[in-house]
Scaffold this active site. Structure first.
Site, short mmCIF file in Angstrom:
data_model
loop_
_atom_site.label_atom_id
_atom_site.label_comp_id
_atom_site.label_asym_id
_atom_site.label_seq_id
_atom_site.Cartn_x
_atom_site.Cartn_y
_atom_site.Cartn_z
CE LYS A 132 5.02 -12.04 -26.65
NZ LYS A 132 3.77 -11.60 -26.14
CG HIS A 147 9.54 -9.92 -24.78
ND1 HIS A 147 9.71 -10.99 -25.70
CD2 HIS A 147 8.38 -9.34 -24.94
CE1 HIS A 147 8.59 -10.67 -26.53
NE2 HIS A 147 7.98 -9.75 -26.19
C1 BG6 Z 1 5.11 -7.74 -27.50
C2 BG6 Z 1 4.02 -7.78 -26.47
O1 BG6 Z 1 5.50 -9.12 -27.29
O2 BG6 Z 1 5.93 -6.85 -27.50
C3 BG6 Z 1 3.11 -6.46 -26.64
O3 BG6 Z 1 2.91 -8.92 -26.67
C4 BG6 Z 1 4.50 -5.45 -26.52
O4 BG6 Z 1 2.56 -6.19 -25.35
C5 BG6 Z 1 5.49 -5.65 -27.31
O5 BG6 Z 1 3.77 -4.07 -26.88
C6 BG6 Z 1 6.74 -4.66 -27.67
O6 BG6 Z 1 7.65 -4.93 -28.65
P1 BG6 Z 1 8.99 -3.94 -28.95
O7 BG6 Z 1 9.74 -4.61 -29.78
O8 BG6 Z 1 8.05 -2.85 -29.37
O9 BG6 Z 1 9.61 -3.67 -27.74
#
Ligand code: BG6
Length: 491
Positions: free
Chosen positions: A153, A245
């Site tokens: 993404k 997400h």
């Molecule tokens: C990413 C985002 O997809 O997910 C980030 O671009 C974010 O901004 C990250 O910090 C968080 O991932 P996780 O797995 O640590 O929750």
């Protein structure tokens, strides 16, 4: 399952994602014995490097970020298959050299020519790279050899650009060869939403508008955006994580039972539920948008977004976003789904909370139920992965006082098996050609369709509200739920 003969080419090897996630995940897969014997890793970048220089980069990122212990024998085996191709994206010769490298690796290491191309690059560069892969013959699968493309993404900026992007990618790679990474789907706890719902009899009968009052999906982070301006400025929290997400979490929470876990069946249900999801209006009351200010967080002085290096001094990029969605199906009609995310919030936590309606009648006097909230089932995606159920219980003693208690399931206590890191699982699935955990083009487009009206509204209506670091977002976020007598959970 162990992946069959194959190799992986990464574009954007010097980027953060590649160093912190991809290379360590590849080592971890090797360590667990899940990569084929002749596995090859090819880096493509502009730097004037030899194979060995790229090998050093991989070595250092593995040493720093891999989850499994460093073993010389595992590393040496992996290192034998490491190659580097120098060039820029518009350089035909470089792609011809890459094609030659892929052929050589087949001859030397028996990869069978099976290759996944991981585009860990800005989306602006997708068209030129996919065209080069087509021109050089690298995109071409045949009956025996597969070629797949992995894209990160953001899948576009809005519906229109996502359609354009999908068009460009699908011109070169058929949809079944396209693997769009949403790393949340690689998380055990996210996959467990489906197990919880569809492997049990307990929850499904009450998983609907008759019993559920509302759903809160939270992805909170305590970190700021230092060092990420290049990616984040002009993108903001909603595009960064709600579009992908959080909407995937919603889809898993709200979808109907798939007839099987066969990829097509699972994705069909996600497409259906996303197709039925809308943002609730009026957006002035149903959404909130904020930007973190400078201040103190956890005993440390931290800068506000506008003081972080690289952000425009008048940037209106939001670092907090909350939206109200409705899933317009018989199961969910009238149940608000509140989605929120933010940087520099009180703590790092991602959870899905299904909050149930109050019992229709309480045969207790009101003073004895003062501390009684609503029943809730909380799926903790991270950290402290697990599931918590909140319900009322009698307080020990001579009165009939009732108070909320929780029942807790924690992965750490229940299982001795360790969870693979999300990228490990997803890279392995790419090599196996197992597409279940990757959103299809339709899901991506439907997600934009849900979010676009909110983004348009925000673009026209002013600036994000400021909120202090370490808080739970701007005041309008609280009002958003307070209007209907609800409140956000404080995880
Ligand atoms: C990413 C985002 O997809 O997910 C980030 O671009 C974010 O901004 C990250 O910090 C968080 O991932 P996780 O797995 O640590 O929750």
């Amino acid at each position: 399952r162990i992946a069959g003969p194959s190799g992986l080419v990464i574009f954007g090897v010097t980027g953060d994602l590649s160093r912190k996630k991809l290379m360590p995940a590849i080592y971890d897969l090797a360590h667990r014995g899940l990569l084929p014997a002749g596995f090859s890793l090819v880096g493509f970048a502009r730097r004037d490097w030899a194979d060995q220089d790229f090998g050093e980069l991989v070595h250092d990122s593995v040493a720093e970020h891999a989850r499994t212990p460093f073993r010389e024998s595992v590393w040496n085996r992996l290192a034998e298959g490491i190659r580097f191709v120098q060039g820029s994206f518009d350089d035909d010769d470089a792609f011809d050299r890459l094609a030659q490298t892929v052929r050589d690796l087949d001859a030397e290491r028996g990869t069978g020519g099976n290759t996944a191309f991981y585009l860990s690059i800005p989306p602006g560069a997708f068209p030129v790279v996919t065209k080069q892969l087509a021109r050089s013959g690298l995109a071409q699968s045949d009956g025996e050899t597969w070629r797949r493309v992995v894209i990160e993404k953001p899948f576009g900026h809005d519906l229109r650009s996502a359609q354009e992007l999908n068009g460009i990618v699908n011109d070169v790679f058929p949809e079944e060869s396209v693997f769009r990474i949403d790393h949340y789907l690689g998380k055990e706890t996210v996959q467990n939403i489906l197990a919880l719902r569809f492997a049990n009899q307990l929850f499904e009968p009450i998983w609907n508008a008759n019993y559920v009052d509302h759903v809160q999906i939270t992805m909170a982070e305590d970190i700021g955006l230092g060092g990420r301006a290049g990616y984040y400025d002009g993108i903001g929290a909603a595009r960064d994580v709600i579009q992908n997400h959080l909407l995937q979490l919603l889809a898993f929470t709200a979808m109907e039972e798939p007839v099987s876990f066969e990829p097509r069946a699972l994705r069909a249900e996600k497409v259906k539920v996303l197709g039925a999801t809308r943002a609730v209006t009026p957006f002035a009351e149903t959404t909130a948008r904020g930007q973190y200010a400078g201040g103190w967080q956890g005993g440390k002085k931290v800068p506000g977004l506008l003081q972080e290096g690289g952000f425009a001094k008048d940037s209106t990029t939001e670092t907090y976003a909350a939206v109200t969605l409705e899933v317009q199906t018989r199961r969910w009609a009238g149940v608000p789904f509140y989605l929120r995310t933010g940087k520099r919030l009180g703590r790092r936590v991602t959870e899905v909370a299904v909050v149930f309606k109050r019992a229709p009648h309480l045969p207790f006097d009101s003073t004895s139920t003062e501390e009684l909230g609503q029943n809730a089932l909380v799926i903790r995606v991270q950290p402290d992965e697990g599931v918590t159920m909140r319900f009322g219980s009698k307080v020990p003693g001579t009165t009939m006082e009732v108070r909320d208690v929780t029942m807790d399931f924690g992965y750490g206590h229940a299982f001795t098996e360790s969870s693979p890191e999300a990228y490990e699982r997803l890279i392995l699935d790419v090599l196996l050609g197992e597409p279940s955990l990757f959103p299809v083009n339709e899901e991506v487009e439907l997600s934009w369709k849900i979010l676009d009206p909110v983004l348009d509204y925000w673009a026209k209506h002013g600036e994000p509200e400021s909120y202090p670091p370490g808080s739970w977002g701007p005041p309008s976020a609280e009002e958003l739920l307070a209007r209907s007598g609800r409140h956000w959970r404080r995880p």
